[in-house]
Design a protein around this motif. Sequence first.
Motif, PDB file in Angstrom:
ATOM      1  N   ALA A  20      49.034 -50.819 -12.993  1.00  0.00           N
ATOM      2  CA  ALA A  20      49.770 -49.563 -12.840  1.00  0.00           C
ATOM      3  C   ALA A  20      51.223 -49.663 -13.273  1.00  0.00           C
ATOM      4  O   ALA A  20      51.806 -48.678 -13.740  1.00  0.00           O
ATOM      5  CB  ALA A  20      49.699 -49.094 -11.385  1.00  0.00           C
ATOM      6  N   ASP A  21      51.840 -50.849 -13.129  1.00  0.00           N
ATOM      7  CA  ASP A  21      53.251 -50.984 -13.497  1.00  0.00           C
ATOM      8  C   ASP A  21      53.459 -51.066 -15.002  1.00  0.00           C
ATOM      9  O   ASP A  21      54.601 -51.137 -15.469  1.00  0.00           O
ATOM     10  CB  ASP A  21      53.908 -52.170 -12.793  1.00  0.00           C
ATOM     11  CG  ASP A  21      53.164 -53.486 -12.986  1.00  0.00           C
ATOM     12  OD1 ASP A  21      52.114 -53.479 -13.663  1.00  0.00           O
ATOM     13  OD2 ASP A  21      53.633 -54.511 -12.465  1.00  0.00           O
ATOM     14  N   ALA A  22      52.374 -51.019 -15.763  1.00  0.00           N
ATOM     15  CA  ALA A  22      52.484 -50.966 -17.225  1.00  0.00           C
ATOM     16  C   ALA A  22      51.789 -49.739 -17.797  1.00  0.00           C
ATOM     17  O   ALA A  22      52.161 -49.259 -18.868  1.00  0.00           O
ATOM     18  CB  ALA A  22      51.871 -52.224 -17.847  1.00  0.00           C
ATOM     19  N   ALA A  23      50.796 -49.215 -17.079  1.00  0.00           N
ATOM     20  CA  ALA A  23      49.960 -48.152 -17.636  1.00  0.00           C
ATOM     21  C   ALA A  23      49.837 -46.926 -16.737  1.00  0.00           C
ATOM     22  O   ALA A  23      49.130 -45.975 -17.082  1.00  0.00           O
ATOM     23  CB  ALA A  23      48.558 -48.704 -17.912  1.00  0.00           C
ATOM     24  N   GLY A  24      50.539 -46.906 -15.604  1.00  0.00           N
ATOM     25  CA  GLY A  24      50.331 -45.867 -14.605  1.00  0.00           C
ATOM     26  C   GLY A  24      50.522 -44.437 -15.072  1.00  0.00           C
ATOM     27  O   GLY A  24      49.807 -43.535 -14.638  1.00  0.00           O
ATOM     28  N   GLY A  25      51.481 -44.203 -15.963  1.00  0.00           N
ATOM     29  CA  GLY A  25      51.777 -42.829 -16.389  1.00  0.00           C
ATOM     30  C   GLY A  25      51.219 -42.464 -17.745  1.00  0.00           C
ATOM     31  O   GLY A  25      51.649 -41.481 -18.362  1.00  0.00           O
ATOM     32  N   LEU A  26      50.235 -43.218 -18.239  1.00  0.00           N
ATOM     33  CA  LEU A  26      49.769 -43.043 -19.622  1.00  0.00           C
ATOM     34  C   LEU A  26      49.206 -41.664 -19.929  1.00  0.00           C
ATOM     35  O   LEU A  26      49.283 -41.190 -21.069  1.00  0.00           O
ATOM     36  CB  LEU A  26      48.709 -44.093 -19.954  1.00  0.00           C
ATOM     37  CG  LEU A  26      49.226 -45.435 -20.465  1.00  0.00           C
ATOM     38  CD1 LEU A  26      48.063 -46.335 -20.824  1.00  0.00           C
ATOM     39  CD2 LEU A  26      50.136 -45.243 -21.674  1.00  0.00           C
ATOM     40  N   LYS A  27      48.624 -41.001 -18.940  1.00  0.00           N
ATOM     41  CA  LYS A  27      48.040 -39.688 -19.212  1.00  0.00           C
ATOM     42  C   LYS A  27      49.101 -38.684 -19.671  1.00  0.00           C
ATOM     43  O   LYS A  27      48.795 -37.749 -20.419  1.00  0.00           O
ATOM     44  CB  LYS A  27      47.289 -39.179 -17.991  1.00  0.00           C
ATOM     45  CG  LYS A  27      45.998 -39.948 -17.726  1.00  0.00           C
ATOM     46  CD  LYS A  27      45.211 -39.367 -16.569  1.00  0.00           C
ATOM     47  CE  LYS A  27      43.906 -40.147 -16.368  1.00  0.00           C
ATOM     48  NZ  LYS A  27      43.119 -39.613 -15.216  1.00  0.00           N
ATOM     49  N   ALA A  28      50.351 -38.891 -19.241  1.00  0.00           N
ATOM     50  CA  ALA A  28      51.431 -38.006 -19.692  1.00  0.00           C
ATOM     51  C   ALA A  28      51.675 -38.163 -21.188  1.00  0.00           C
ATOM     52  O   ALA A  28      51.980 -37.191 -21.887  1.00  0.00           O
ATOM     53  CB  ALA A  28      52.716 -38.301 -18.918  1.00  0.00           C
ATOM     54  N   PHE A  29      51.527 -39.383 -21.693  1.00  0.00           N
ATOM     55  CA  PHE A  29      51.699 -39.619 -23.123  1.00  0.00           C
ATOM     56  C   PHE A  29      50.550 -38.984 -23.915  1.00  0.00           C
ATOM     57  O   PHE A  29      50.759 -38.428 -24.988  1.00  0.00           O
ATOM     58  CB  PHE A  29      51.785 -41.116 -23.407  1.00  0.00           C
ATOM     59  CG  PHE A  29      53.043 -41.757 -22.894  1.00  0.00           C
ATOM     60  CD1 PHE A  29      54.197 -41.759 -23.654  1.00  0.00           C
ATOM     61  CD2 PHE A  29      53.077 -42.342 -21.637  1.00  0.00           C
ATOM     62  CE1 PHE A  29      55.362 -42.337 -23.190  1.00  0.00           C
ATOM     63  CE2 PHE A  29      54.236 -42.927 -21.156  1.00  0.00           C
ATOM     64  CZ  PHE A  29      55.385 -42.921 -21.927  1.00  0.00           C
ATOM     65  N   ALA A  30      49.356 -39.072 -23.366  1.00  0.00           N
ATOM     66  CA  ALA A  30      48.209 -38.446 -24.027  1.00  0.00           C
ATOM     67  C   ALA A  30      48.388 -36.938 -24.096  1.00  0.00           C
ATOM     68  O   ALA A  30      48.109 -36.310 -25.131  1.00  0.00           O
ATOM     69  CB  ALA A  30      46.921 -38.801 -23.286  1.00  0.00           C
ATOM     70  N   LYS A  31      48.867 -36.336 -23.009  1.00  0.00           N
ATOM     71  CA  LYS A  31      49.088 -34.888 -22.980  1.00  0.00           C
ATOM     72  C   LYS A  31      50.155 -34.472 -23.993  1.00  0.00           C
ATOM     73  O   LYS A  31      50.120 -33.359 -24.528  1.00  0.00           O
ATOM     74  CB  LYS A  31      49.494 -34.450 -21.579  1.00  0.00           C
ATOM     75  CG  LYS A  31      48.369 -34.559 -20.555  1.00  0.00           C
ATOM     76  CD  LYS A  31      48.861 -34.239 -19.153  1.00  0.00           C
ATOM     77  CE  LYS A  31      47.747 -34.410 -18.129  1.00  0.00           C
ATOM     78  NZ  LYS A  31      48.221 -34.192 -16.738  1.00  0.00           N
TER      79      LYS A  31
END
Length: 253
Positions: free
Chosen positions: A111-122
Amino acid sequence: MIEKLLYRCSIFCVIALVLTSCLGGSKFDPDSYVRPLEIVKLSEDHYQHISYLKLKQSSYYPCNGYVYMSKGEAIIFDSPITEMEASQLIDFLKNNLKAEIKGVVVNHAHADAAGGLKAFAKANINSYASNKTAQLLAKDSITITHPFETKQEIKVGDAIIENTYFGAAHTEDNIVSYIAEEKLLYGGCMIKSLNATKGNLADANVQEWPQTVQKIKEAYPEVQTVIPGHGGRGDVSLLNYTIRLFTANDVSE
């Protein structure tokens, strides 16, 4: 030179997006609210983003990420922990710095490297990670747009970003990223800051860890700046410290 700026920790600017500073009080102080994203300006082209992972004992653990810019283009190393914080970082780069975001590089699947990835996809921003990381994230319905097996290069402005999988360490899937023009290595959680403990070993390969870091040290003999996943920045001494830490017989924290 960026290496000089990185070591002069007393001369940096924390962007107004930050509501509290990790420099005041203990960085592990419990709080009743979610700690905000911090963006630290290292120079005109170098920024560090810091988000906080909430631990079971209600304390917050600071997690490093990094942004490199060249000729108006930006590349992000590791996502902030939450989608909200990732969106804040995206908005800051686009609206405040007027940067074109070329992508986000994911060091490993935690999570400390990939936790917010869905925001980048959006936001239709490319993501880069090892095949191993892509497979792990797919279990959570997260897609890496540009996975790679061993080595990958990304052009950002005048610079080439080199992402490489050297082997297992903190996790089986962890990579490092190197910017030859800056002699800068983003090591993520595989690389420890000076005097750090061994930390989270849940998915670690402690036998291979020192060998993997030794390979990195040999691959980049000119490295001058090293950014770990947690704690302070440094130089090649962080690689040496990590090797010594995991060469010891005791693999406990």
